[in-house]
Write a protein that holds these residues in place. Structure first.
Motif, short mmCIF file in Angstrom:
data_model
loop_
_atom_site.label_atom_id
_atom_site.label_comp_id
_atom_site.label_asym_id
_atom_site.label_seq_id
_atom_site.Cartn_x
_atom_site.Cartn_y
_atom_site.Cartn_z
N SER A 1 0.78 -1.21 -0.02
CA SER A 1 0.03 0.08 -0.10
C SER A 1 0.90 1.23 -0.06
CB SER A 1 -1.16 -0.06 1.15
OG SER A 1 -0.32 -0.08 2.44
N ALA A 2 2.11 1.52 -0.32
CA ALA A 2 2.90 2.55 -0.48
C ALA A 2 2.47 3.33 -1.37
CB ALA A 2 4.39 1.81 -0.61
N PRO A 3 2.58 4.54 -1.52
CA PRO A 3 2.16 5.56 -2.60
C PRO A 3 3.38 5.57 -3.54
CG PRO A 3 3.05 6.65 -0.98
CD PRO A 3 2.70 5.22 -0.15
N MET A 4 3.04 5.13 -5.07
CA MET A 4 4.02 5.18 -6.04
C MET A 4 4.08 6.51 -6.74
SD MET A 4 5.31 1.99 -5.91
CE MET A 4 5.21 0.53 -5.41
N CYS A 5 5.10 7.21 -7.06
CA CYS A 5 5.02 8.44 -7.62
C CYS A 5 5.66 8.15 -9.07
CB CYS A 5 6.12 9.26 -6.81
SG CYS A 5 6.23 10.98 -7.45
N TYR A 6 5.13 8.67 -9.99
CA TYR A 6 5.35 8.53 -11.53
C TYR A 6 5.34 9.72 -12.18
CZ TYR A 6 3.57 3.65 -10.53
OH TYR A 6 3.48 2.58 -9.88
N PRO A 7 5.84 9.97 -13.37
CA PRO A 7 5.61 11.03 -14.33
C PRO A 7 4.13 10.82 -14.68
CG PRO A 7 7.60 9.78 -15.11
CD PRO A 7 6.89 8.97 -14.15
N PHE B 1 9.63 0.90 -9.17
CA PHE B 1 8.91 1.56 -10.10
C PHE B 1 8.58 3.03 -9.77
CE2 PHE B 1 7.05 -2.93 -10.32
CZ PHE B 1 7.80 -3.05 -11.24
N SER B 2 8.88 3.42 -8.41
CA SER B 2 8.58 4.77 -7.98
C SER B 2 9.61 5.76 -8.08
CB SER B 2 8.03 4.78 -6.75
OG SER B 2 7.42 5.87 -6.03
N LEU B 3 9.54 6.90 -8.45
CA LEU B 3 10.80 7.84 -9.00
C LEU B 3 11.87 8.08 -7.68
CD1 LEU B 3 8.69 10.40 -11.07
CD2 LEU B 3 10.22 8.67 -11.94
N GLU B 4 11.17 7.93 -6.35
CA GLU B 4 12.38 8.36 -5.48
C GLU B 4 13.30 7.13 -4.98
OE1 GLU B 4 8.97 5.99 -3.42
OE2 GLU B 4 8.94 7.22 -4.75
N PHE C 1 8.53 7.09 -0.45
CA PHE C 1 7.50 7.49 0.21
C PHE C 1 6.77 6.42 0.96
CE2 PHE C 1 7.91 10.09 -3.48
CZ PHE C 1 7.82 11.46 -3.03
N LEU C 2 5.94 6.84 2.13
CA LEU C 2 5.50 6.16 3.03
C LEU C 2 4.16 6.89 3.40
CD1 LEU C 2 5.60 3.63 5.39
CD2 LEU C 2 6.35 5.82 6.85
N ILE C 3 2.82 6.00 3.87
CA ILE C 3 1.62 6.73 4.04
C ILE C 3 1.40 6.52 5.79
CG2 ILE C 3 -0.70 6.47 4.19
CD1 ILE C 3 0.06 7.71 1.82
N ARG C 4 1.34 7.76 6.41
CA ARG C 4 0.96 7.73 7.84
C ARG C 4 -0.54 7.92 7.91
NH1 ARG C 4 5.67 7.39 10.22
NH2 ARG C 4 7.57 8.03 9.42
N SER C 5 -1.39 7.73 8.72
CA SER C 5 -2.81 8.04 8.56
C SER C 5 -3.28 8.59 9.96
CB SER C 5 -3.52 6.94 8.12
OG SER C 5 -3.70 5.90 8.95
N ARG C 6 -4.59 9.45 9.72
CA ARG C 6 -5.17 9.55 10.95
C ARG C 6 -6.54 9.47 10.67
NH1 ARG C 6 -2.93 14.73 10.80
NH2 ARG C 6 -4.78 15.52 10.16
N VAL C 7 -7.43 9.01 11.82
CA VAL C 7 -8.76 8.79 11.28
C VAL C 7 -9.50 10.23 11.38
CG1 VAL C 7 -10.69 7.69 12.68
CG2 VAL C 7 -8.93 6.66 12.63
#
Length: 120
Positions: free
Chosen positions: A41-47, A101-104, A111-117
């Motif tokens: 579930s990591a966000p992937m950054c692309y052109p 696959f991700s640009l970074e 990149f990593l997702i943190r979350s808050r309800v």
């Protein structure tokens, strides 16, 4: 934005700085978070436009990044969105290599997702 007018996706300062660097190197950008293969579930950054979105994807937010001329769209698979529907996503950057696959990935960070309800 969610029903209260709050953004569904936010960037940490480190994530915004990295997006500025990636924008200079790669042009307009986009995120997609699938919840599937690679880094899960990591966000992937692309052109922008390099990842083809479709009916199975939801545009959560078009992120405004200081120093980046155009908004950065953040897409998520519809199935993943159903799981995360009551959360505010916070895009952060941590040391380590994520998916190739991700640009970074060549930068030695991911990149990593943190979350808050929402509402907390």
């Amino acid at each position: 934005m969610d029903a209260s007018g709050e953004p569904r996706v936010e960037l940490t300062p480190a994530a915004a700085d990295l997006l500025c660097l990636l924008r200079v190197r790669h042009g307009p950008l986009m995120f997609h978070q699938s919840g599937g293969c690679c880094d899960g579930s990591a966000p992937m950054c692309y052109p922008d436009g390099d990842f083809r979105t479709g009916d199975s994807d939801v545009l959560l937010e078009s992120l405004t990044v200081p120093g980046v001329a155009e908004p950065v769209p953040f897409w998520m698979s519809r199935a993943q969105h159903e799981v995360w529907a009551h959360t505010r996503l916070i895009v952060d950057v941590v040391p380590g290599r994520g998916s190739g696959f991700s640009l970074e990935a060549p930068e030695g960070v991911r990149f990593l997702i943190r979350s808050r309800v929402i509402g907390s």
